[in-house]
Motif scaffolding. Structure first.
Motif, PDB file in Angstrom:
ATOM      1  N   THR A   1      -4.062  38.208 -28.106  1.00 13.38           N
ATOM      2  CA  THR A   1      -4.011  39.623 -28.129  1.00 13.38           C
ATOM      3  C   THR A   1      -2.828  40.300 -29.192  1.00 13.38           C
ATOM      4  OG1 THR A   1      -1.961  39.875 -26.715  1.00 13.38           O
ATOM      5  CG2 THR A   1      -4.280  39.494 -25.605  1.00 13.38           C
ATOM      6  N   ASP A   2      -2.458  41.153 -29.340  1.00 10.08           N
ATOM      7  CA  ASP A   2      -1.399  41.565 -30.060  1.00 10.08           C
ATOM      8  C   ASP A   2      -0.049  41.004 -29.918  1.00 10.08           C
ATOM      9  OD1 ASP A   2      -1.308  43.308 -27.747  1.00 10.08           O
ATOM     10  OD2 ASP A   2      -0.425  44.918 -28.621  1.00 10.08           O
ATOM     11  N   THR A   3       0.059  40.462 -28.765  1.00  9.10           N
ATOM     12  CA  THR A   3       1.367  39.864 -28.338  1.00  9.10           C
ATOM     13  C   THR A   3       1.232  38.364 -28.416  1.00  9.10           C
ATOM     14  OG1 THR A   3       1.085  40.468 -26.185  1.00  9.10           O
ATOM     15  CG2 THR A   3       2.338  41.803 -27.564  1.00  9.10           C
ATOM     16  N   VAL A   4       0.908  37.950 -27.080  1.00 11.52           N
ATOM     17  CA  VAL A   4       0.526  36.337 -26.813  1.00 11.52           C
ATOM     18  C   VAL A   4      -0.661  36.119 -26.263  1.00 11.52           C
ATOM     19  CG1 VAL A   4       3.176  36.279 -25.909  1.00 11.52           C
ATOM     20  CG2 VAL A   4       0.764  36.842 -24.410  1.00 11.52           C
ATOM     21  N   TRP A   5      -1.224  34.908 -26.248  1.00 10.83           N
ATOM     22  CA  TRP A   5      -2.492  34.588 -25.887  1.00 10.83           C
ATOM     23  C   TRP A   5      -2.495  34.747 -24.632  1.00 10.83           C
ATOM     24  CZ3 TRP A   5      -6.854  32.330 -27.740  1.00 10.83           C
ATOM     25  CH2 TRP A   5      -6.821  31.948 -29.207  1.00 10.83           C
TER      26      TRP A   5
ATOM     27  N   SER B   1       1.900  29.543 -28.665  1.00  6.74           N
ATOM     28  CA  SER B   1       0.967  29.279 -29.462  1.00  6.74           C
ATOM     29  C   SER B   1      -0.353  28.812 -28.610  1.00  6.74           C
ATOM     30  CB  SER B   1       1.247  28.436 -30.413  1.00  6.74           C
ATOM     31  OG  SER B   1       1.559  27.087 -29.987  1.00  6.74           O
ATOM     32  N   TYR B   2      -1.462  28.759 -29.290  1.00  5.36           N
ATOM     33  CA  TYR B   2      -2.640  28.143 -28.449  1.00  5.36           C
ATOM     34  C   TYR B   2      -2.526  26.603 -28.039  1.00  5.36           C
ATOM     35  CZ  TYR B   2      -7.291  26.372 -27.829  1.00  5.36           C
ATOM     36  OH  TYR B   2      -8.394  25.977 -27.208  1.00  5.36           O
ATOM     37  N   LYS B   3      -1.622  26.035 -28.923  1.00  2.80           N
ATOM     38  CA  LYS B   3      -1.407  24.424 -28.572  1.00  2.80           C
ATOM     39  C   LYS B   3      -0.582  24.350 -27.493  1.00  2.80           C
ATOM     40  CE  LYS B   3      -1.331  23.538 -33.432  1.00  2.80           C
ATOM     41  NZ  LYS B   3      -0.399  23.452 -34.512  1.00  2.80           N
ATOM     42  N   GLU B   4       0.071  25.418 -27.110  1.00  4.44           N
ATOM     43  CA  GLU B   4       0.939  25.124 -25.762  1.00  4.44           C
ATOM     44  C   GLU B   4       0.092  25.725 -24.363  1.00  4.44           C
ATOM     45  OE1 GLU B   4       4.770  27.344 -26.472  1.00  4.44           O
ATOM     46  OE2 GLU B   4       5.208  26.068 -28.301  1.00  4.44           O
ATOM     47  N   ILE B   5      -0.827  26.183 -24.626  1.00  2.00           N
ATOM     48  CA  ILE B   5      -1.651  26.819 -23.428  1.00  2.00           C
ATOM     49  C   ILE B   5      -1.995  25.381 -22.379  1.00  2.00           C
ATOM     50  CG2 ILE B   5      -3.483  27.832 -22.286  1.00  2.00           C
ATOM     51  CD1 ILE B   5      -3.437  29.369 -25.132  1.00  2.00           C
ATOM     52  N   ALA B   6      -1.845  25.251 -21.157  1.00  2.00           N
ATOM     53  CA  ALA B   6      -1.819  24.062 -20.389  1.00  2.00           C
ATOM     54  C   ALA B   6      -3.270  23.940 -20.191  1.00  2.00           C
ATOM     55  CB  ALA B   6      -1.362  24.564 -18.925  1.00  2.00           C
ATOM     56  N   PRO B   7      -3.749  22.681 -20.114  1.00  5.07           N
ATOM     57  CA  PRO B   7      -5.070  22.213 -19.810  1.00  5.07           C
ATOM     58  C   PRO B   7      -5.721  23.084 -18.761  1.00  5.07           C
ATOM     59  CG  PRO B   7      -3.701  20.514 -20.224  1.00  5.07           C
ATOM     60  CD  PRO B   7      -2.879  21.588 -20.074  1.00  5.07           C
TER      61      PRO B   7
ATOM     62  N   GLU C   1      -4.234  29.402 -34.823  1.00  5.14           N
ATOM     63  CA  GLU C   1      -3.115  28.923 -35.339  1.00  5.14           C
ATOM     64  C   GLU C   1      -1.750  29.950 -35.366  1.00  5.14           C
ATOM     65  OE1 GLU C   1      -4.883  31.893 -37.651  1.00  5.14           O
ATOM     66  OE2 GLU C   1      -5.757  29.995 -36.913  1.00  5.14           O
ATOM     67  N   LYS C   2      -2.245  31.083 -34.653  1.00  2.00           N
ATOM     68  CA  LYS C   2      -1.499  32.265 -34.173  1.00  2.00           C
ATOM     69  C   LYS C   2      -0.111  31.977 -33.621  1.00  2.00           C
ATOM     70  CE  LYS C   2      -1.321  37.028 -32.772  1.00  2.00           C
ATOM     71  NZ  LYS C   2      -2.055  38.119 -32.026  1.00  2.00           N
TER      72      LYS C   2
ATOM     73  N   ILE D   1      -9.560  46.120 -20.504  1.00  2.00           N
ATOM     74  CA  ILE D   1      -9.783  44.485 -20.369  1.00  2.00           C
ATOM     75  C   ILE D   1      -8.371  44.068 -19.958  1.00  2.00           C
ATOM     76  CG2 ILE D   1      -9.855  42.277 -21.741  1.00  2.00           C
ATOM     77  CD1 ILE D   1     -11.381  44.108 -23.785  1.00  2.00           C
ATOM     78  N   VAL D   2      -8.321  43.230 -18.657  1.00  2.00           N
ATOM     79  CA  VAL D   2      -6.802  42.619 -18.182  1.00  2.00           C
ATOM     80  C   VAL D   2      -6.531  41.892 -19.307  1.00  2.00           C
ATOM     81  CG1 VAL D   2      -6.103  40.895 -16.682  1.00  2.00           C
ATOM     82  CG2 VAL D   2      -7.842  42.671 -16.032  1.00  2.00           C
ATOM     83  N   SER D   3      -5.189  41.874 -19.504  1.00  2.00           N
ATOM     84  CA  SER D   3      -4.492  41.024 -20.376  1.00  2.00           C
ATOM     85  C   SER D   3      -3.050  40.521 -19.704  1.00  2.00           C
ATOM     86  CB  SER D   3      -3.998  41.464 -21.449  1.00  2.00           C
ATOM     87  OG  SER D   3      -3.225  41.063 -22.626  1.00  2.00           O
ATOM     88  N   THR D   4      -3.015  39.304 -19.172  1.00  2.00           N
ATOM     89  CA  THR D   4      -2.004  38.711 -18.767  1.00  2.00           C
ATOM     90  C   THR D   4      -1.718  37.467 -19.481  1.00  2.00           C
ATOM     91  OG1 THR D   4      -0.947  37.745 -16.758  1.00  2.00           O
ATOM     92  CG2 THR D   4      -3.148  37.389 -16.900  1.00  2.00           C
ATOM     93  N   SER D   5      -0.420  36.796 -19.473  1.00  2.00           N
ATOM     94  CA  SER D   5      -0.243  35.684 -20.409  1.00  2.00           C
ATOM     95  C   SER D   5      -0.885  34.455 -19.910  1.00  2.00           C
ATOM     96  CB  SER D   5       1.516  35.540 -20.281  1.00  2.00           C
ATOM     97  OG  SER D   5       1.929  35.320 -19.017  1.00  2.00           O
ATOM     98  N   ALA D   6      -1.273  33.628 -20.652  1.00  2.00           N
ATOM     99  CA  ALA D   6      -1.850  32.449 -20.486  1.00  2.00           C
ATOM    100  C   ALA D   6      -1.306  31.203 -20.057  1.00  2.00           C
ATOM    101  CB  ALA D   6      -2.847  31.859 -21.851  1.00  2.00           C
ATOM    102  N   ASN D   7      -0.529  31.440 -18.737  1.00  2.00           N
ATOM    103  CA  ASN D   7       0.418  30.446 -18.045  1.00  2.00           C
ATOM    104  C   ASN D   7       0.049  30.577 -16.622  1.00  2.00           C
ATOM    105  OD1 ASN D   7       1.487  33.123 -18.197  1.00  2.00           O
ATOM    106  ND2 ASN D   7       3.350  32.185 -17.851  1.00  2.00           N
ATOM    107  N   ILE D   8       0.562  29.639 -16.119  1.00  2.00           N
ATOM    108  CA  ILE D   8       0.683  29.447 -14.338  1.00  2.00           C
ATOM    109  C   ILE D   8       1.881  30.306 -14.150  1.00  2.00           C
ATOM    110  CG2 ILE D   8       0.749  28.347 -12.529  1.00  2.00           C
ATOM    111  CD1 ILE D   8      -1.797  27.384 -13.891  1.00  2.00           C
ATOM    112  N   SER D   9       1.729  31.029 -13.152  1.00  2.00           N
ATOM    113  CA  SER D   9       2.889  31.862 -12.831  1.00  2.00           C
ATOM    114  C   SER D   9       4.110  31.097 -12.688  1.00  2.00           C
ATOM    115  CB  SER D   9       2.637  32.763 -11.467  1.00  2.00           C
ATOM    116  OG  SER D   9       3.255  33.825 -11.262  1.00  2.00           O
ATOM    117  N   GLY D  10       5.157  31.363 -13.209  1.00  2.00           N
ATOM    118  CA  GLY D  10       6.440  30.824 -13.090  1.00  2.00           C
ATOM    119  C   GLY D  10       6.688  29.925 -14.400  1.00  2.00           C
ATOM    120  N   GLN D  11       5.736  29.775 -14.892  1.00  2.00           N
ATOM    121  CA  GLN D  11       5.801  28.500 -16.182  1.00  2.00           C
ATOM    122  C   GLN D  11       6.063  29.690 -17.245  1.00  2.00           C
ATOM    123  OE1 GLN D  11       5.520  25.483 -15.856  1.00  2.00           O
ATOM    124  NE2 GLN D  11       5.326  25.797 -13.652  1.00  2.00           N
TER     125      GLN D  11
END
Length: 186
Positions: free
Chosen positions: A22-26, A142-148, A163-164, A127-137
């Motif tokens: 997104t314009d902010t985070v994944w 970066s894309y590399k930091e997104i949990a499996p 690479e963003k 479109i919904v846009s919520t950060s790509a993490n488990i709640s509380g994490q």
């Protein structure tokens, strides 16, 4: 980018959830009018559904489709802020019920990002846009930091900007119909 938008729209129209820059985070996203897709996001994030999610729309015309009365100050705030700003509006409409906060409000941002703009415009909707993490994490920067678990839990990963590096989420302002402005997140 055209092919990515086409692929992503297909997934959204089928009720799928996406992982996208997104314009902010994944972000994790879906069609904001589809309650089943919204529920999938809450489940994936392990987030209680009383904690509302943000939506992205293409422009102020589309904003009026989802907010009964857009306060005039909203467009001024959007115009003058030099950084991504999400505004919480009173009286949401035409969105999935489980996306709207208990008080009837909705958080919406008009992103300054070509991919997000085109995606919303071609979907002709929010479109919904919520950060790509488990709640509380922590929010991945970066894309590399997104949990499996997140990567495996979405139906489609947008193949752009892996690479963003994203510095931080948007500012959040609550703007009531009465004109009261409250800063929620700087």
């Amino acid at each position: 980018m055209h092919q990515e938008i086409k692929n992503t729209i297909e997934v959204l129209k089928q009720g799928g959830i996406i992982l996208y820059p997104t314009d902010t985070v994944w972000g994790i996203g879906c069609d904001a009018t589809n309650p089943e897709a919204v529920k999938k996001i809450y489940d994936l994030k392990e987030r209680i559904d009383s904690k509302a999610l943000i939506c992205l729309v293409a422009d102020d015309r589309m904003l009026t489709k989802y907010v009964k009365q857009v306060p005039p100050a909203a467009l001024n705030i959007i115009e003058v802020t030099g950084k991504p700003t999400t505004i919480i509006y009173d009286d949401a409409q035409n969105l999935a019920e489980n996306l709207i906060a208990d008080d009837g409000s909705i958080a919406i941002r008009i992103p300054d990002d070509e991919f997000c703009y085109q995606l919303s415009r071609k979907l002709n909707g929010a479109i919904v846009s919520t950060s790509a993490n488990i709640s509380g994490q922590p929010t991945p920067s970066s894309y590399k930091e997104i949990a499996p678990a997140i990567l495996k839990g979405v139906d489609y990963v947008v193949n752009l900007h892996h690479e963003k590096i994203c510095e931080k989420p948007s500012s959040i302002i609550k703007l009531s119909n009465s004109g009261v402005v409250k800063i929620i997140r700087k």
